[in-house]
Structure formats: C-alpha cells, structure tokens
Design a protein around this motif. Structure first.
Motif, PDB file in Angstrom:
ATOM      1  N   THR A   1      -8.045   7.087   4.987  1.00  0.00           N
ATOM      2  CA  THR A   1      -7.752   8.787   5.819  1.00  0.00           C
ATOM      3  C   THR A   1      -8.389   9.338   5.865  1.00  0.00           C
ATOM      4  O   THR A   1      -8.382  10.106   5.003  1.00  0.00           O
ATOM      5  CB  THR A   1      -6.315   8.233   6.594  1.00  0.00           C
ATOM      6  N   ASN A   2      -9.284   9.951   6.857  1.00  0.00           N
ATOM      7  CA  ASN A   2      -9.952  10.908   6.225  1.00  0.00           C
ATOM      8  C   ASN A   2     -10.676  11.386   4.825  1.00  0.00           C
ATOM      9  O   ASN A   2     -10.234  12.490   4.603  1.00  0.00           O
ATOM     10  CB  ASN A   2      -8.881  12.133   6.823  1.00  0.00           C
ATOM     11  N   GLY A   3     -11.505  10.647   4.570  1.00  0.00           N
ATOM     12  CA  GLY A   3     -11.883  10.449   3.405  1.00  0.00           C
ATOM     13  C   GLY A   3     -10.977  10.199   1.782  1.00  0.00           C
ATOM     14  O   GLY A   3     -11.371  10.470   0.856  1.00  0.00           O
ATOM     15  N   VAL A   4      -9.667  10.465   2.029  1.00  0.00           N
ATOM     16  CA  VAL A   4      -9.159  10.214   1.823  1.00  0.00           C
ATOM     17  C   VAL A   4      -8.239   8.958   1.216  1.00  0.00           C
ATOM     18  O   VAL A   4      -7.820   8.244   2.381  1.00  0.00           O
ATOM     19  CB  VAL A   4      -7.366  11.183   1.559  1.00  0.00           C
ATOM     20  N   ILE A   5      -7.868   8.507  -0.069  1.00  0.00           N
ATOM     21  CA  ILE A   5      -7.133   6.448  -0.318  1.00  0.00           C
ATOM     22  C   ILE A   5      -6.097   6.863   0.066  1.00  0.00           C
ATOM     23  O   ILE A   5      -5.915   7.800  -0.805  1.00  0.00           O
ATOM     24  CB  ILE A   5      -7.466   6.509  -1.552  1.00  0.00           C
ATOM     25  N   ASP A   6      -5.817   6.236   1.338  1.00  0.00           N
ATOM     26  CA  ASP A   6      -4.463   6.205   1.157  1.00  0.00           C
ATOM     27  C   ASP A   6      -3.536   5.261   0.482  1.00  0.00           C
ATOM     28  O   ASP A   6      -2.731   5.518   0.026  1.00  0.00           O
ATOM     29  CB  ASP A   6      -4.108   5.403   2.968  1.00  0.00           C
ATOM     30  N   SER A   7      -4.319   4.009   0.358  1.00  0.00           N
ATOM     31  CA  SER A   7      -3.228   2.599  -0.058  1.00  0.00           C
ATOM     32  C   SER A   7      -4.664   1.498  -1.144  1.00  0.00           C
ATOM     33  O   SER A   7      -5.072   1.430   0.118  1.00  0.00           O
ATOM     34  CB  SER A   7      -2.073   1.881   0.605  1.00  0.00           C
ATOM     35  N   VAL A   8      -3.442   0.912  -2.032  1.00  0.00           N
ATOM     36  CA  VAL A   8      -4.411   0.079  -1.598  1.00  0.00           C
ATOM     37  C   VAL A   8      -3.713  -2.015  -2.452  1.00  0.00           C
ATOM     38  O   VAL A   8      -3.145  -1.364  -3.276  1.00  0.00           O
ATOM     39  CB  VAL A   8      -5.362   0.442  -3.192  1.00  0.00           C
ATOM     40  N   ARG A   9      -4.107  -1.847  -1.310  1.00  0.00           N
ATOM     41  CA  ARG A   9      -3.461  -3.824  -1.363  1.00  0.00           C
ATOM     42  C   ARG A   9      -3.697  -4.854  -2.227  1.00  0.00           C
ATOM     43  O   ARG A   9      -5.312  -4.851  -1.798  1.00  0.00           O
ATOM     44  CB  ARG A   9      -2.773  -3.560  -0.621  1.00  0.00           C
ATOM     45  N   ALA A  10      -3.523  -5.440  -3.131  1.00  0.00           N
ATOM     46  CA  ALA A  10      -4.187  -6.295  -3.665  1.00  0.00           C
ATOM     47  C   ALA A  10      -3.332  -7.794  -2.457  1.00  0.00           C
ATOM     48  O   ALA A  10      -2.860  -7.518  -2.292  1.00  0.00           O
ATOM     49  CB  ALA A  10      -2.984  -6.965  -5.495  1.00  0.00           C
ATOM     50  N   LEU A  11      -4.688  -7.997  -2.617  1.00  0.00           N
ATOM     51  CA  LEU A  11      -4.791  -9.421  -1.286  1.00  0.00           C
ATOM     52  C   LEU A  11      -4.450 -10.954  -2.489  1.00  0.00           C
ATOM     53  O   LEU A  11      -4.589 -10.752  -3.727  1.00  0.00           O
ATOM     54  CB  LEU A  11      -6.314  -9.687  -0.530  1.00  0.00           C
ATOM     55  N   GLU A  12      -4.469 -12.028  -1.656  1.00  0.00           N
ATOM     56  CA  GLU A  12      -3.798 -13.517  -2.215  1.00  0.00           C
ATOM     57  C   GLU A  12      -5.372 -13.559  -3.617  1.00  0.00           C
ATOM     58  O   GLU A  12      -6.417 -13.150  -3.465  1.00  0.00           O
ATOM     59  CB  GLU A  12      -4.155 -14.069  -1.278  1.00  0.00           C
ATOM     60  N   ASN A  13      -4.364 -13.392  -5.374  1.00  0.00           N
ATOM     61  CA  ASN A  13      -5.465 -13.648  -5.876  1.00  0.00           C
ATOM     62  C   ASN A  13      -4.471 -14.847  -7.306  1.00  0.00           C
ATOM     63  O   ASN A  13      -3.868 -15.440  -6.677  1.00  0.00           O
ATOM     64  CB  ASN A  13      -5.748 -12.602  -6.759  1.00  0.00           C
ATOM     65  N   SER A  14      -5.113 -15.139  -8.526  1.00  0.00           N
ATOM     66  CA  SER A  14      -4.648 -15.705  -9.352  1.00  0.00           C
ATOM     67  C   SER A  14      -3.530 -15.019 -10.428  1.00  0.00           C
ATOM     68  O   SER A  14      -3.837 -16.045 -11.215  1.00  0.00           O
ATOM     69  CB  SER A  14      -5.823 -16.677  -9.948  1.00  0.00           C
ATOM     70  N   GLU A  15      -3.387 -14.395 -10.407  1.00  0.00           N
ATOM     71  CA  GLU A  15      -3.001 -13.449 -11.363  1.00  0.00           C
ATOM     72  C   GLU A  15      -1.595 -13.641 -11.507  1.00  0.00           C
ATOM     73  O   GLU A  15      -0.943 -13.605 -10.490  1.00  0.00           O
ATOM     74  CB  GLU A  15      -3.646 -11.505 -10.981  1.00  0.00           C
ATOM     75  N   THR A  16      -0.816 -13.910 -12.755  1.00  0.00           N
ATOM     76  CA  THR A  16       0.412 -13.653 -12.548  1.00  0.00           C
ATOM     77  C   THR A  16       0.869 -12.517 -12.161  1.00  0.00           C
ATOM     78  O   THR A  16       0.470 -11.521 -12.878  1.00  0.00           O
ATOM     79  CB  THR A  16       0.037 -14.027 -14.475  1.00  0.00           C
ATOM     80  N   PRO A  17       1.959 -13.075 -11.766  1.00  0.00           N
ATOM     81  CA  PRO A  17       2.804 -11.749 -10.464  1.00  0.00           C
ATOM     82  C   PRO A  17       3.762 -10.474 -11.631  1.00  0.00           C
ATOM     83  O   PRO A  17       3.141  -9.815 -11.460  1.00  0.00           O
ATOM     84  CB  PRO A  17       3.943 -12.645  -9.871  1.00  0.00           C
ATOM     85  N   GLY A  18       4.169 -11.113 -12.973  1.00  0.00           N
ATOM     86  CA  GLY A  18       4.380 -10.225 -13.657  1.00  0.00           C
ATOM     87  C   GLY A  18       3.604  -9.340 -14.387  1.00  0.00           C
ATOM     88  O   GLY A  18       3.481  -8.584 -14.357  1.00  0.00           O
ATOM     89  N   PHE A  19       1.715 -10.392 -14.899  1.00  0.00           N
ATOM     90  CA  PHE A  19       1.328  -9.464 -15.256  1.00  0.00           C
ATOM     91  C   PHE A  19       0.121  -8.668 -14.098  1.00  0.00           C
ATOM     92  O   PHE A  19       0.400  -7.491 -14.744  1.00  0.00           O
ATOM     93  CB  PHE A  19       0.316 -10.522 -15.768  1.00  0.00           C
ATOM     94  N   TRP A  20       0.442  -9.076 -13.052  1.00  0.00           N
ATOM     95  CA  TRP A  20      -0.301  -7.897 -12.122  1.00  0.00           C
ATOM     96  C   TRP A  20       0.795  -6.792 -11.981  1.00  0.00           C
ATOM     97  O   TRP A  20       0.024  -5.566 -12.122  1.00  0.00           O
ATOM     98  CB  TRP A  20      -0.302  -8.504 -10.714  1.00  0.00           C
ATOM     99  N   ASN A  21       2.235  -7.245 -11.822  1.00  0.00           N
ATOM    100  CA  ASN A  21       3.027  -5.746 -11.723  1.00  0.00           C
ATOM    101  C   ASN A  21       3.039  -5.014 -13.183  1.00  0.00           C
ATOM    102  O   ASN A  21       2.894  -3.638 -13.089  1.00  0.00           O
ATOM    103  CB  ASN A  21       4.186  -6.408 -11.437  1.00  0.00           C
TER     104      ASN A  21
END
Length: 97
Positions: A77-97
C-alpha cells in the motif's frame, strides 16, 4: 569466398545468441515485447486506493521451501509492504510457524 561465408555464418550465430539472451533476460526481441499485458494482470492486482497485491504462484515457481514451492501473496500500500501471507503449500505447519 570461403572466408566470406565463415564471416556471415559467424555473424548469424552471434546474432542468434544475442537474441536468445535478450529473450531470456528482458523478454524482448528487437524492441518487441514477448510478454502480454494479460500475463502481468494474472499475478498483480491493484485498486484505486494505491494497494497492489502480488501473487507469487506463477512468477516464482523456482522459489522453494523445504517441502516444495511456497507461494506468497504480498500486499503493498503506497509503496510500503502491508502484509505477506503464505498461500497453500506443502510445508509442515509446525515448521512453517
């Protein structure tokens, strides 16, 4: 006469190498764009308020985590990163967190 043909063949080979490098690096050949605007519209969405959402699913297929590709949705937003959201992937949820 043989020397002349060798020079012409060398020129053609060098031209083809330069054209292929240009296609890979810039997606252009002799100034003509190889990508269509529709391709960009598939992974970049914007609105009138200055927010742009980039989906990396198609543009970063080579970027992989431990268990495979990890596509992201990045909101700017206005040249500043607001958010980064991971989409569906194969990573282990515990490892990803």
């Amino acid at each position: 006469m043989k020397n002349k043909w060798m020079r012409v063949a060398s020129f053609v080979v060098v031209f083809l190498i330069m054209a292929s490098l240009s296609m890979v690096r810039d997606h252009r050949v002799l100034g003509y764009e190889l990508r269509s605007e529709k391709q960009e519209a598939d992974f970049v969405k914007g609105d009138a308020e200055g927010t742009v959402i980039v989906n990396t699913s198609e543009i970063c297929k080579d970027v992989a985590g431990y268990a495979g590709p990890v596509p992201l949705e990045i909101t700017v937003t206005n040249g500043v990163i607001d958010s980064v959201r991971a989409l569906e992937n194969s990573e282990t949820p515990g490892f990803w967190n």
